[in-house]
Design a protein around this motif. Structure first.
Motif, mmCIF file in Angstrom:
data_model
loop_
_atom_site.group_PDB
_atom_site.id
_atom_site.type_symbol
_atom_site.label_atom_id
_atom_site.label_comp_id
_atom_site.label_asym_id
_atom_site.label_seq_id
_atom_site.Cartn_x
_atom_site.Cartn_y
_atom_site.Cartn_z
ATOM 1 N N GLN A 159 0.835 -1.199 0.000
ATOM 2 C CA GLN A 159 0.000 0.000 0.000
ATOM 3 C C GLN A 159 0.873 1.253 0.000
ATOM 4 O O GLN A 159 0.599 2.209 0.729
ATOM 5 N N TRP A 160 1.913 1.246 -0.813
ATOM 6 C CA TRP A 160 2.891 2.335 -0.789
ATOM 7 C C TRP A 160 2.245 3.709 -0.972
ATOM 8 O O TRP A 160 2.523 4.646 -0.229
ATOM 9 N N SER A 161 1.393 3.855 -1.968
ATOM 10 C CA SER A 161 0.821 5.168 -2.263
ATOM 11 C C SER A 161 0.004 5.694 -1.094
ATOM 12 O O SER A 161 0.012 6.902 -0.817
ATOM 13 N N VAL A 162 -0.691 4.815 -0.386
ATOM 14 C CA VAL A 162 -1.492 5.234 0.769
ATOM 15 C C VAL A 162 -0.589 5.786 1.864
ATOM 16 O O VAL A 162 -0.865 6.852 2.442
ATOM 17 N N TRP A 163 0.489 5.091 2.169
ATOM 18 C CA TRP A 163 1.410 5.547 3.200
ATOM 19 C C TRP A 163 2.148 6.809 2.766
ATOM 20 O O TRP A 163 2.364 7.720 3.563
ATOM 21 N N ALA A 229 7.052 1.934 -14.541
ATOM 22 C CA ALA A 229 7.963 1.720 -15.660
ATOM 23 C C ALA A 229 9.390 2.123 -15.325
ATOM 24 O O ALA A 229 10.349 1.558 -15.863
ATOM 25 N N ASP A 230 9.548 3.074 -14.429
ATOM 26 C CA ASP A 230 10.881 3.597 -14.111
ATOM 27 C C ASP A 230 11.322 3.333 -12.678
ATOM 28 O O ASP A 230 12.351 3.867 -12.260
ATOM 29 N N ALA A 231 10.585 2.553 -11.934
ATOM 30 C CA ALA A 231 10.919 2.392 -10.516
ATOM 31 C C ALA A 231 10.614 0.980 -10.038
ATOM 32 O O ALA A 231 9.789 0.268 -10.604
ATOM 33 N N ARG A 232 11.302 0.628 -8.959
ATOM 34 C CA ARG A 232 11.083 -0.663 -8.298
ATOM 35 C C ARG A 232 10.765 -0.403 -6.825
ATOM 36 O O ARG A 232 11.140 0.623 -6.259
ATOM 37 N N THR A 233 10.048 -1.334 -6.230
ATOM 38 C CA THR A 233 9.830 -1.318 -4.786
ATOM 39 C C THR A 233 10.800 -2.295 -4.151
ATOM 40 O O THR A 233 10.885 -3.454 -4.562
#
Length: 286
Positions: A159-163, A229-233
């Motif tokens: 839930q990255w965007s929420v945090w 497209a340009d990032a990783r978690t």
């Protein structure tokens, strides 16, 4: 569970005479494993008394005809991966591992499930002889320790965007920007980014994460998954700490000594390079 229930017979001597109604499944591979089991793939396998083969395993969680909880370990991780991908897309998919693929059946589940098989007694641990393994059980939801910390980091990653929306960049430190450190950041040894947050636990975690780039840790200690497209978690763990980060953004830390607290660290000049280096070492899903 319509997309996951399917009989699996002959899993092990303990369940050989029963069918297993499959409720869900998980992968146990260097790139993807239940964090509740350990900081890395080797530790996760060790918690289940399994050899950490590079190909990994599938974990099939279900109930037998008496409603007892079982975790069946199978060698065919690819079959389990296909089933999980279908379920994630809302599609029905039968998961019926071949009996020859089954490694063992372990009593209990390593984590709680919100579902149960219809028409069976409530999920419960099976009765086993004292010589068998103790039933697997989820960590105490009311407690705080390594398992809860890792599960918390998993939830943040999912839930990255929420945090991220809850954080104001001006409120946390930015390591490695040069000049006067922000918000109490201070200098650290040359082996680590030039300025770290003042919190000693986060400083230690960043130092240990930096050390991974010099001496790679066990497989699975660093994991990378698609973000854009340009990032990783990134999910990175170490003794007493967990990190969740986006390679194009910030990092969030959870510590054993700070129950339930999420500590953000901004990008600055040093963090982007560290995240890129960690991603280069990470286990990536196939």
């Amino acid at each position: 569970m319509s997309d996951g229930e399917d009989p699996v017979a002959g899993a092990d001597d303990a369940v050989a005479d029963d069918a297993l109604l499959v409720l869900t499944a998980m992968l146990l591979t260097p790139a993807r494993f239940p964090s509740v089991l350990g900081d890395d793939y080797v530790a996760a396998c060790g918690s289940l008394a399994l050899e950490p083969y590079e190909e990994g395993y599938g974990l099939v969680l279900g109930q037998d005809n008496e409603g007892a909880r079982w975790t069946v370990v199978v060698e065919d991780a690819s079959q389990v991966a296909v089933a999980i991908a279908a379920w994630d897309c809302g599609m029905e998919h039968d998961l019926s591992p071949d009996e020859r693929s089954m490694v063992c059946a372990l009593p209990g589940w390593p984590m709680d499930l919100a579902v149960s098989a219809p028409g069976l007694p409530d999920p419960h641990d099976p009765e086993t002889d004292e010589e068998g393994p103790a039933p697997l059980s989820p960590p105490d939801a009311e407690g705080w320790g390594p398992a809860q910390r890792r599960l918390g980091a998993d939830e943040i990653a999912a839930q990255w965007s929420v945090w991220r929306e809850q954080l104001d960049d001006a409120q946390f430190s930015r390591p490695g920007i040069g000049g006067e450190p922000e918000n109490g950041a201070e200098g650290t040894p040359e082996s680590a980014p030039s300025t770290f947050p003042r919190h000693p636990g986060v400083r230690r975690a960043l130092s240990e994460a930096t050390a991974y780039t010099k001496a790679p840790p066990p497989p699975g200690r660093i994991r990378s998954s698609y973000a854009s497209a340009d990032a990783r978690t990134l999910r990175v763990d170490g003794p007493g700490w967990s990190m969740v980060a986006r390679t194009d953004d910030i990092a969030l830390f959870l510590l054993d000594e700070e129950p339930g607290t999420v500590i953000p660290v901004g990008r600055g000049a040093a963090l982007p390079g560290l995240l890129a280096a960690l991603d280069g070492l990470a286990a990536h899903p196939a």
